[in-house]
Design a protein around this motif. Structure first.
Motif, PDB file in Angstrom:
ATOM      1  N   LEU A  56      42.160  44.387  33.149  1.00 44.51           N
ATOM      2  CA  LEU A  56      42.061  43.064  32.529  1.00 44.51           C
ATOM      3  C   LEU A  56      43.423  42.383  32.454  1.00 44.51           C
ATOM      4  O   LEU A  56      43.564  41.196  32.773  1.00 44.51           O
ATOM      5  CB  LEU A  56      41.441  43.179  31.135  1.00 44.51           C
ATOM      6  CG  LEU A  56      41.272  41.887  30.361  1.00 44.51           C
ATOM      7  CD1 LEU A  56      40.334  40.931  31.099  1.00 44.51           C
ATOM      8  CD2 LEU A  56      40.747  42.173  28.967  1.00 44.51           C
ATOM      9  N   THR A  59      44.601  41.343  35.997  1.00 42.63           N
ATOM     10  CA  THR A  59      43.809  40.213  36.488  1.00 42.63           C
ATOM     11  C   THR A  59      44.197  38.921  35.766  1.00 42.63           C
ATOM     12  O   THR A  59      44.339  37.867  36.401  1.00 42.63           O
ATOM     13  CB  THR A  59      42.308  40.503  36.312  1.00 42.63           C
ATOM     14  OG1 THR A  59      42.001  41.734  36.991  1.00 42.63           O
ATOM     15  CG2 THR A  59      41.459  39.390  36.881  1.00 42.63           C
ATOM     16  N   THR A  60      44.386  38.999  34.458  1.00 38.26           N
ATOM     17  CA  THR A  60      44.815  37.827  33.683  1.00 38.26           C
ATOM     18  C   THR A  60      46.180  37.328  34.162  1.00 38.26           C
ATOM     19  O   THR A  60      46.385  36.120  34.329  1.00 38.26           O
ATOM     20  CB  THR A  60      44.869  38.168  32.184  1.00 38.26           C
ATOM     21  OG1 THR A  60      43.574  38.592  31.765  1.00 38.26           O
ATOM     22  CG2 THR A  60      45.326  36.983  31.356  1.00 38.26           C
ATOM     23  N   ILE A  63      45.798  35.521  37.519  1.00 35.04           N
ATOM     24  CA  ILE A  63      45.251  34.164  37.349  1.00 35.04           C
ATOM     25  C   ILE A  63      46.322  33.235  36.791  1.00 35.04           C
ATOM     26  O   ILE A  63      46.469  32.093  37.238  1.00 35.04           O
ATOM     27  CB  ILE A  63      44.005  34.211  36.438  1.00 35.04           C
ATOM     28  CG1 ILE A  63      42.862  34.941  37.158  1.00 35.04           C
ATOM     29  CG2 ILE A  63      43.584  32.810  36.013  1.00 35.04           C
ATOM     30  CD1 ILE A  63      41.706  35.320  36.254  1.00 35.04           C
ATOM     31  N   ALA A  64      47.094  33.723  35.833  1.00 39.86           N
ATOM     32  CA  ALA A  64      48.126  32.894  35.205  1.00 39.86           C
ATOM     33  C   ALA A  64      49.216  32.496  36.199  1.00 39.86           C
ATOM     34  O   ALA A  64      49.635  31.327  36.221  1.00 39.86           O
ATOM     35  CB  ALA A  64      48.735  33.633  34.015  1.00 39.86           C
ATOM     36  N   ALA A  77      49.320  29.848  29.938  1.00 40.98           N
ATOM     37  CA  ALA A  77      49.546  30.484  31.239  1.00 40.98           C
ATOM     38  C   ALA A  77      51.032  30.731  31.457  1.00 40.98           C
ATOM     39  O   ALA A  77      51.429  31.780  31.969  1.00 40.98           O
ATOM     40  CB  ALA A  77      48.973  29.620  32.359  1.00 40.98           C
ATOM     41  N   VAL A  80      52.116  33.772  29.538  1.00 46.61           N
ATOM     42  CA  VAL A  80      51.689  34.997  30.220  1.00 46.61           C
ATOM     43  C   VAL A  80      52.617  35.291  31.395  1.00 46.61           C
ATOM     44  O   VAL A  80      53.043  36.431  31.606  1.00 46.61           O
ATOM     45  CB  VAL A  80      50.214  34.890  30.685  1.00 46.61           C
ATOM     46  CG1 VAL A  80      49.843  36.026  31.623  1.00 46.61           C
ATOM     47  CG2 VAL A  80      49.283  34.861  29.489  1.00 46.61           C
TER      48      VAL A  80
END
Length: 143
Positions: A56, A59-60, A63-64, A77, A80
């Motif tokens: 998780l 993957t986060t 994406i960020a 974002a 992150v």
């Protein structure tokens, strides 16, 4: 190299890492301790409780970095991605220490993987994240 490509490059590394963790979740290693020692240089269980949060998180972060590299995602974002860059930089710096032989046995699979794969990838990815953040700030992109 443009910011979108840098973001995609880092995201690809993160997704590949997430996929490796997913593989270990779906198809556990025949010798989990040996895998743990080769990957982490310590005995950590490769259980769903450990692997799912890592998948998780990776993957986060992927994406960020894609979002920030395209001027999207806002401050969450960007936060992150900043944390991602800091984490990669710290891991890369630790890898340099371990490459010198401090804190690890130079005859282990971890030492070789750290020297040839983990540390260079972390340092290159950290630099790429830094460039994405710097270029996003410099160009005044709203993120």
């Amino acid at each position: 190299m443009n910011t979108k490509r840098l973001g995609t490059f880092v995201a690809a590394i993160l997704v590949l890492d997430a996929m490796a963790h997913l593989y270990w979740l779906v198809r556990p290693a025949s010798d989990p301790r040996a895998l743990s020692m080769a990957v982490l240089n310590m005995d950590v269980p490769f259980t769903p409780r450990v692997l799912l949060p890592l998948i998780l998180l990776l993957t986060t972060a992927a994406i960020a970095i894609v979002a920030v590299s395209r001027g999207r995602g806002g401050w969450p974002a960007k936060a992150v991605v900043f944390a991602l860059g800091a984490g990669l930089l710290v891991r890369g710096a630790l890898g340099l220490v371990w490459s010198s032989g401090l804190g690890t046995d130079t005859g282990t699979p971890f030492y070789r993987l750290n020297l040839l794969l983990y540390t260079p990838v972390c340092l290159i990815a950290a630099g790429s994240v830094g460039l994405v953040l710097a270029r996003t700030r410099r160009t005044g992109a709203r993120v």
